[in-house]
Enzyme design. Structure first.
Site, PDB file in Angstrom:
ATOM      1  N   GLY A 230     -31.477  68.210  17.741  1.00 59.33           N
ATOM      2  CA  GLY A 230     -32.825  68.787  17.686  1.00 59.33           C
ATOM      3  C   GLY A 230     -33.168  69.501  18.985  1.00 59.33           C
TER       4      GLY A 230
ATOM      5  NE  ARG B  49     -29.482  67.101  13.796  1.00 57.81           N
ATOM      6  CZ  ARG B  49     -30.795  67.391  13.945  1.00 57.81           C
ATOM      7  NH1 ARG B  49     -31.380  68.250  13.157  1.00 57.81           N
ATOM      8  NH2 ARG B  49     -31.494  66.804  14.905  1.00 57.81           N
TER       9      ARG B  49
ATOM     10  CG  ASP C 204     -29.642  58.850  19.705  1.00 54.97           C
ATOM     11  OD1 ASP C 204     -29.739  59.893  19.035  1.00 54.97           O
ATOM     12  OD2 ASP C 204     -30.158  57.771  19.375  1.00 54.97           O
ATOM     13  N   GLY C 205     -27.325  61.363  19.252  1.00 53.40           N
ATOM     14  CA  GLY C 205     -26.217  61.798  18.383  1.00 53.40           C
ATOM     15  C   GLY C 205     -25.236  62.662  19.164  1.00 53.40           C
TER      16      GLY C 205
ATOM     17  CB  THR D 126     -34.974  64.168  22.249  1.00 49.90           C
ATOM     18  OG1 THR D 126     -35.885  63.620  21.295  1.00 49.90           O
ATOM     19  CG2 THR D 126     -34.652  63.070  23.239  1.00 49.90           C
ATOM     20  CB  ILE D 127     -40.321  66.173  21.644  1.00 44.28           C
ATOM     21  CG1 ILE D 127     -40.136  65.860  20.160  1.00 44.28           C
ATOM     22  CG2 ILE D 127     -40.093  67.637  21.937  1.00 44.28           C
ATOM     23  CD1 ILE D 127     -41.255  66.419  19.292  1.00 44.28           C
ATOM     24  CG  ASP D 128     -38.708  61.835  18.836  1.00 45.10           C
ATOM     25  OD1 ASP D 128     -39.837  62.312  18.652  1.00 45.10           O
ATOM     26  OD2 ASP D 128     -37.785  61.906  18.010  1.00 45.10           O
TER      27      ASP D 128
ATOM     28  CG  ASP E 189     -35.536  58.845  20.824  1.00 38.81           C
ATOM     29  OD1 ASP E 189     -35.201  59.732  21.630  1.00 38.81           O
ATOM     30  OD2 ASP E 189     -35.269  58.891  19.614  1.00 38.81           O
TER      31      ASP E 189
ATOM     32  NE  ARG F  26     -37.781  61.144  10.621  1.00 39.00           N
ATOM     33  CZ  ARG F  26     -38.609  61.689   9.749  1.00 39.00           C
ATOM     34  NH1 ARG F  26     -39.398  60.928   9.019  1.00 39.00           N
ATOM     35  NH2 ARG F  26     -38.673  62.984   9.566  1.00 39.00           N
TER      36      ARG F  26
ATOM     37  CB  ALA G 231     -56.730  58.463  19.404  1.00 36.23           C
TER      38      ALA G 231
ATOM     39  NE  ARG H 173     -61.859  67.519   4.814  1.00 36.01           N
ATOM     40  CZ  ARG H 173     -62.820  66.991   4.070  1.00 36.01           C
ATOM     41  NH1 ARG H 173     -62.795  65.706   3.778  1.00 36.01           N
ATOM     42  NH2 ARG H 173     -63.813  67.745   3.620  1.00 36.01           N
TER      43      ARG H 173
ATOM     44  CD  GLN I 292     -45.995  66.515  16.598  1.00 36.40           C
ATOM     45  OE1 GLN I 292     -46.079  65.421  17.136  1.00 36.40           O
ATOM     46  NE2 GLN I 292     -45.818  66.630  15.296  1.00 36.40           N
TER      47      GLN I 292
END
Ligand code: ADP
Length: 328
Positions: free
Chosen positions: A15, A76, A107-108, A130-132, A134, A176, A191, A252, A260
């Site tokens: 990604g 990929r 990580d992949g 990666t934006i996550d 992680d 995820r 929030a 909503r 993102q």
């Protein structure tokens, strides 16, 4: 530096994330500075297998530090998962005279690099893109800070509508398996509730919290939901659930999606990418391999790739506490 390595390949894989171009630029310019040849490998492992290479010098990376995505493209590649595919990739690298590579990805991509290193004793270094956020072995991955800014800006805009119409908004953000984006952007955007995969808030508590919020005089609310939250309901089902149990709310949903992942990288990501690229090239030339560059306490560190892949990043408990206090 008297190194046996004369030519380094660089590519982006998996990604995309903002900051990848800044990292490519840094790797290319560090090679130029240290008088080592540099080759751009297009479309990740797919391009490696096909020999899609282009020599890069300091001028090949002009005007890309501010650009999102990746000029080397990403892909990929299932063929790289087979020994036969990796053998072809190795042949192409040898043919081009590439002695080592820097992989910018998640990580992949790192798993592929680690297997490749084991099979061919080929020097590899990873830069986490990666934006996550992680990946174990770094407090920040490239693109995370930019993604947070994008999400906060979007929520600020949604808040304008929410407060004008006294509405409750569920905003779904990426994540995820990890809630780093949701938690940090949720605190940054003020929030009312943040639902993340690491914590099970529970639907009853969500309803209680929304009731409290209404009672305390708040006219609108924003709830951030990470894709992988543990309520067992997706964001649209959550809307239905809350409307059914709390009809006072006009609910909503907004799914932020791929916006993102894009956009011009933040200053933080550009600086981090520049630092990581220098560290990656210098480490390879020092004979280091099978490592990932990361940042911890604002210092660059190296972590064995197998640890980076297997380790788990932890959600910031202190930030969860702060978010709870802020929603009083
Ligand atoms: P990311 O790097 O963002 O986690 P992916 O998981 O899609 O993205 O991995 C990117 C690429 O890395 C895959 O398309 C594949 O070519 C390679 N890769 C991933 N896992 C493996 C593996 N177990 N063995 C070999 N190559 C792999």
């Amino acid at each position: 530096m008297g190194s046996a390595i004369k030519k380094i390949g660089v590519f982006t894989s998996g990604g995309d994330s903002p900051g990848m171009n800044a990292a490519i630029r840094s790797v290319v310019r560090t090679c130029a500075y240290l008088k080592v040849d540099c080759v751009g490998i297009y479309r990740g492992y797919q391009g490696m297998i096909e020999g899609d290479f282009k020599p890069m010098d300091a001028r090949s990376v002009n005007n890309i530090i501010n650009k999102g995505g990746t000029i080397l493209k990403s892909a990929r590649c299932d063929d790289f998962r087979s020994a036969e595919g990796r053998k072809r990739a190795h042949e192409q690298l040898k043919k081009e005279g590439i002695d080592a590579f820097v992989v910018i990805g998640g990580d992949g991509s790192f798993t592929g690099a680690m297997i490749f290193n084991q099979e061919f004793d080929f020097p590899v270094i990873g830069i986490p893109g990666t934006i996550d956020n992680d990946i174990f072995g770094t407090t920040f991955t490239l693109g995370f800070d930019t993604a947070l800014n994008t999400v906060v800006e979007a929520i600020d805009k949604i808040r304008d509508t929410a407060s004008s119409h006294n509405r409750l908004f569920f905003v779904e953000v990426m994540g995820r398996d990890v809630g780093h984006i949701a938690l940090n952007a949720g605190v940054g955007a003020g929030a009312e509730e943040i639902l993340i995969p690491e914590e099970n808030l529970g639907l009853d508590r969500l309803l209680e919290s929304l009731k409290r919020s209404k009672k305390s005089g708040k006219s609108s609310s924003i709830v951030i939901v990470a894709e992988g939250d543990k309520t067992g309901k997706n964001v649209f089902q959550l809307k239905e659930y809350v409307e059914e149990h709390l009809p006072i709310y006009d609910v909503r949903v907004s799914v932020l999606g791929h916006m993102q992942r894009g956009g011009s990288p933040s200053c933080y990501d550009r600086v981090l990418a520049s630092r990581m690229g220098v560290k990656a090239v210098e480490s390879i030339l020092e004979g280091k391999t099978n490592l990932m560059v990361g940042v911890s306490d604002n210092k660059l560190i190296l972590t064995p790739i197998n640890k980076a892949i297997k380790g788990h990043t932890k959600i910031d408990k202190e930030l969860i506490r702060v978010s709870e206090i802020m929603t009083t």
